[in-house]
Design an enzyme around this catalytic site. Sequence first.
Site, PDB file in Angstrom:
ATOM      1  N   ARG A  18      53.926  64.059 -18.290  1.00  0.00           N
ATOM      2  CA  ARG A  18      54.004  64.637 -19.643  1.00  0.00           C
ATOM      3  C   ARG A  18      52.720  64.270 -20.384  1.00  0.00           C
ATOM      4  O   ARG A  18      52.364  63.111 -20.479  1.00  0.00           O
ATOM      5  CB  ARG A  18      55.224  64.117 -20.395  1.00  0.00           C
ATOM      6  CG  ARG A  18      56.552  64.547 -19.782  1.00  0.00           C
ATOM      7  CD  ARG A  18      57.714  64.051 -20.635  1.00  0.00           C
ATOM      8  NE  ARG A  18      58.996  64.374 -20.063  1.00  0.00           N
ATOM      9  CZ  ARG A  18      59.745  65.420 -20.404  1.00  0.00           C
ATOM     10  NH1 ARG A  18      59.313  66.261 -21.332  1.00  0.00           N
ATOM     11  NH2 ARG A  18      60.908  65.629 -19.838  1.00  0.00           N
ATOM     12  N   LYS A  40      52.320  56.334 -32.122  1.00  0.00           N
ATOM     13  CA  LYS A  40      53.545  56.227 -31.326  1.00  0.00           C
ATOM     14  C   LYS A  40      53.726  54.805 -30.819  1.00  0.00           C
ATOM     15  O   LYS A  40      52.779  54.176 -30.352  1.00  0.00           O
ATOM     16  CB  LYS A  40      53.490  57.170 -30.113  1.00  0.00           C
ATOM     17  CG  LYS A  40      53.426  58.636 -30.473  1.00  0.00           C
ATOM     18  CD  LYS A  40      53.283  59.499 -29.228  1.00  0.00           C
ATOM     19  CE  LYS A  40      53.179  60.966 -29.600  1.00  0.00           C
ATOM     20  NZ  LYS A  40      52.966  61.812 -28.411  1.00  0.00           N
ATOM     21  N   LYS A  47      53.768  74.518 -20.688  1.00  0.00           N
ATOM     22  CA  LYS A  47      52.860  74.254 -21.812  1.00  0.00           C
ATOM     23  C   LYS A  47      51.745  73.302 -21.383  1.00  0.00           C
ATOM     24  O   LYS A  47      50.576  73.528 -21.700  1.00  0.00           O
ATOM     25  CB  LYS A  47      53.662  73.680 -22.977  1.00  0.00           C
ATOM     26  CG  LYS A  47      52.852  73.431 -24.217  1.00  0.00           C
ATOM     27  CD  LYS A  47      53.696  73.110 -25.443  1.00  0.00           C
ATOM     28  CE  LYS A  47      54.612  71.959 -25.220  1.00  0.00           C
ATOM     29  NZ  LYS A  47      55.301  71.519 -26.448  1.00  0.00           N
ATOM     30  N   ASP A  48      52.092  72.228 -20.661  1.00  0.00           N
ATOM     31  CA  ASP A  48      51.074  71.251 -20.252  1.00  0.00           C
ATOM     32  C   ASP A  48      50.106  71.817 -19.214  1.00  0.00           C
ATOM     33  O   ASP A  48      48.968  71.359 -19.121  1.00  0.00           O
ATOM     34  CB  ASP A  48      51.720  69.968 -19.732  1.00  0.00           C
ATOM     35  CG  ASP A  48      52.280  69.106 -20.853  1.00  0.00           C
ATOM     36  OD1 ASP A  48      51.978  69.376 -22.033  1.00  0.00           O
ATOM     37  OD2 ASP A  48      53.029  68.158 -20.550  1.00  0.00           O
ATOM     38  N   TYR A  73      60.124  57.009 -27.988  1.00  0.00           N
ATOM     39  CA  TYR A  73      58.940  57.079 -28.858  1.00  0.00           C
ATOM     40  C   TYR A  73      59.400  56.830 -30.295  1.00  0.00           C
ATOM     41  O   TYR A  73      60.319  57.484 -30.758  1.00  0.00           O
ATOM     42  CB  TYR A  73      58.339  58.476 -28.914  1.00  0.00           C
ATOM     43  CG  TYR A  73      58.140  59.277 -27.692  1.00  0.00           C
ATOM     44  CD1 TYR A  73      56.856  59.688 -27.348  1.00  0.00           C
ATOM     45  CD2 TYR A  73      59.201  59.715 -26.912  1.00  0.00           C
ATOM     46  CE1 TYR A  73      56.635  60.494 -26.247  1.00  0.00           C
ATOM     47  CE2 TYR A  73      58.986  60.509 -25.804  1.00  0.00           C
ATOM     48  CZ  TYR A  73      57.702  60.899 -25.472  1.00  0.00           C
ATOM     49  OH  TYR A  73      57.500  61.701 -24.387  1.00  0.00           O
ATOM     50  N   GLU A  87      50.432  70.735 -32.894  1.00  0.00           N
ATOM     51  CA  GLU A  87      50.501  70.102 -31.579  1.00  0.00           C
ATOM     52  C   GLU A  87      49.397  70.647 -30.679  1.00  0.00           C
ATOM     53  O   GLU A  87      49.132  71.842 -30.641  1.00  0.00           O
ATOM     54  CB  GLU A  87      51.864  70.392 -30.947  1.00  0.00           C
ATOM     55  CG  GLU A  87      52.049  69.762 -29.602  1.00  0.00           C
ATOM     56  CD  GLU A  87      53.387  70.110 -28.978  1.00  0.00           C
ATOM     57  OE1 GLU A  87      53.899  69.281 -28.233  1.00  0.00           O
ATOM     58  OE2 GLU A  87      53.910  71.223 -29.232  1.00  0.00           O
ATOM     59  N   HIS A 137      49.269  64.603 -24.973  1.00  0.00           N
ATOM     60  CA  HIS A 137      49.628  65.250 -26.229  1.00  0.00           C
ATOM     61  C   HIS A 137      49.048  64.524 -27.436  1.00  0.00           C
ATOM     62  O   HIS A 137      48.895  63.307 -27.423  1.00  0.00           O
ATOM     63  CB  HIS A 137      51.157  65.281 -26.385  1.00  0.00           C
ATOM     64  CG  HIS A 137      51.854  65.983 -25.273  1.00  0.00           C
ATOM     65  ND1 HIS A 137      53.078  65.587 -24.798  1.00  0.00           N
ATOM     66  CD2 HIS A 137      51.502  67.054 -24.515  1.00  0.00           C
ATOM     67  CE1 HIS A 137      53.459  66.387 -23.808  1.00  0.00           C
ATOM     68  NE2 HIS A 137      52.513  67.282 -23.628  1.00  0.00           N
ATOM     69  N   GLN A 160      60.244  59.026 -37.149  1.00  0.00           N
ATOM     70  CA  GLN A 160      61.003  59.837 -36.192  1.00  0.00           C
ATOM     71  C   GLN A 160      61.078  59.092 -34.868  1.00  0.00           C
ATOM     72  O   GLN A 160      60.094  58.521 -34.412  1.00  0.00           O
ATOM     73  CB  GLN A 160      60.321  61.194 -35.989  1.00  0.00           C
ATOM     74  CG  GLN A 160      61.041  62.110 -35.014  1.00  0.00           C
ATOM     75  CD  GLN A 160      60.408  63.497 -34.948  1.00  0.00           C
ATOM     76  OE1 GLN A 160      59.877  63.990 -35.931  1.00  0.00           O
ATOM     77  NE2 GLN A 160      60.482  64.112 -33.793  1.00  0.00           N
ATOM     78  N   ASP A 161      62.264  59.091 -34.254  1.00  0.00           N
ATOM     79  CA  ASP A 161      62.463  58.509 -32.925  1.00  0.00           C
ATOM     80  C   ASP A 161      62.824  59.623 -31.956  1.00  0.00           C
ATOM     81  O   ASP A 161      63.620  60.511 -32.290  1.00  0.00           O
ATOM     82  CB  ASP A 161      63.597  57.476 -32.930  1.00  0.00           C
ATOM     83  CG  ASP A 161      63.214  56.172 -33.591  1.00  0.00           C
ATOM     84  OD1 ASP A 161      62.135  56.085 -34.189  1.00  0.00           O
ATOM     85  OD2 ASP A 161      64.017  55.231 -33.502  1.00  0.00           O
ATOM     86  N   ASN A 162      62.234  59.572 -30.753  1.00  0.00           N
ATOM     87  CA  ASN A 162      62.498  60.568 -29.715  1.00  0.00           C
ATOM     88  C   ASN A 162      62.826  59.857 -28.409  1.00  0.00           C
ATOM     89  O   ASN A 162      62.367  58.741 -28.175  1.00  0.00           O
ATOM     90  CB  ASN A 162      61.257  61.444 -29.463  1.00  0.00           C
ATOM     91  CG  ASN A 162      60.775  62.139 -30.711  1.00  0.00           C
ATOM     92  OD1 ASN A 162      61.548  62.633 -31.504  1.00  0.00           O
ATOM     93  ND2 ASN A 162      59.466  62.171 -30.893  1.00  0.00           N
ATOM     94  N   ARG A 167      75.497  36.730 -19.470  1.00  0.00           N
ATOM     95  CA  ARG A 167      76.051  37.978 -20.022  1.00  0.00           C
ATOM     96  C   ARG A 167      75.072  39.134 -19.928  1.00  0.00           C
ATOM     97  O   ARG A 167      75.457  40.287 -19.990  1.00  0.00           O
ATOM     98  CB  ARG A 167      76.424  37.783 -21.490  1.00  0.00           C
ATOM     99  CG  ARG A 167      77.449  36.706 -21.737  1.00  0.00           C
ATOM    100  CD  ARG A 167      77.537  36.365 -23.204  1.00  0.00           C
ATOM    101  NE  ARG A 167      76.246  35.857 -23.670  1.00  0.00           N
ATOM    102  CZ  ARG A 167      75.875  35.781 -24.947  1.00  0.00           C
ATOM    103  NH1 ARG A 167      76.681  36.205 -25.895  1.00  0.00           N
ATOM    104  NH2 ARG A 167      74.696  35.292 -25.277  1.00  0.00           N
ATOM    105  N   HIS A 212      48.238  61.040 -25.767  1.00  0.00           N
ATOM    106  CA  HIS A 212      49.179  60.202 -25.026  1.00  0.00           C
ATOM    107  C   HIS A 212      49.841  61.008 -23.908  1.00  0.00           C
ATOM    108  O   HIS A 212      50.133  62.183 -24.057  1.00  0.00           O
ATOM    109  CB  HIS A 212      50.264  59.675 -25.974  1.00  0.00           C
ATOM    110  CG  HIS A 212      51.385  59.001 -25.262  1.00  0.00           C
ATOM    111  ND1 HIS A 212      52.612  59.584 -25.101  1.00  0.00           N
ATOM    112  CD2 HIS A 212      51.438  57.802 -24.634  1.00  0.00           C
ATOM    113  CE1 HIS A 212      53.390  58.765 -24.413  1.00  0.00           C
ATOM    114  NE2 HIS A 212      52.695  57.669 -24.120  1.00  0.00           N
TER     115      HIS A 212
END
Length: 192
Positions: A58, A71, A168-169, A131, A142, A61, A46-48, A23, A118
């Site tokens: 990315r 995280k 931003k990065d 995350y 941040e 951070h 918090q979940d992202n 299955r 990260h």
Amino acid sequence: MRFTSTDIQDVILIEPQVHGDSRGYFMEVYKKPLFEKNGITEEFVQDNVSSSVKGTLRGLHYQLHPHAQGKLVRVFRGAVFDVAVDIRRGSPTFGRWVGVELSAENKMAMYIPPGCAHGFYVLSETAEFTYKCTSLYAPQDERGIIWNDPDIGIDWPIQDDTPILSEKDKKNQRKRCLPRTRYEQNTYQQLE
């Protein structure tokens, strides 16, 4: 689940036990008592989810105290090269980095504690990345470190000359520009 230490103190790889049959499969991805038994005691608040195309990078951070984030990260579609950098001054592993491939295929996760930066680089055509965070997103706290900081020397598996970065990065600074912090018994704090 199998929990494996890495070269950075408190950064942990997690390999789930996968139960598969005709299955499909089933696996537990988080079980609080088991995580606590293996040294991951922070509460997740918090979940992202992010979706990125191949070649996207990315990071790197992090958030300042009192909003520093731990995280728990994993990939549900595609594959990434995931990186943690210890930026906890006074930590025995300060300035070191670890990188591992996380993918939908290997189903592994990595826990990155508060006080580590990260980032990840997308290896597949697309990647869906999740995350679980120990602190809420706080844009005022941040910060970021430039992905190719020579003082860190991350060996990214970049497939083209230049990764795809957010505006931003592109403005992230080098590690030497970090605010003064201290590391004491798993606590990350900004000094006055």
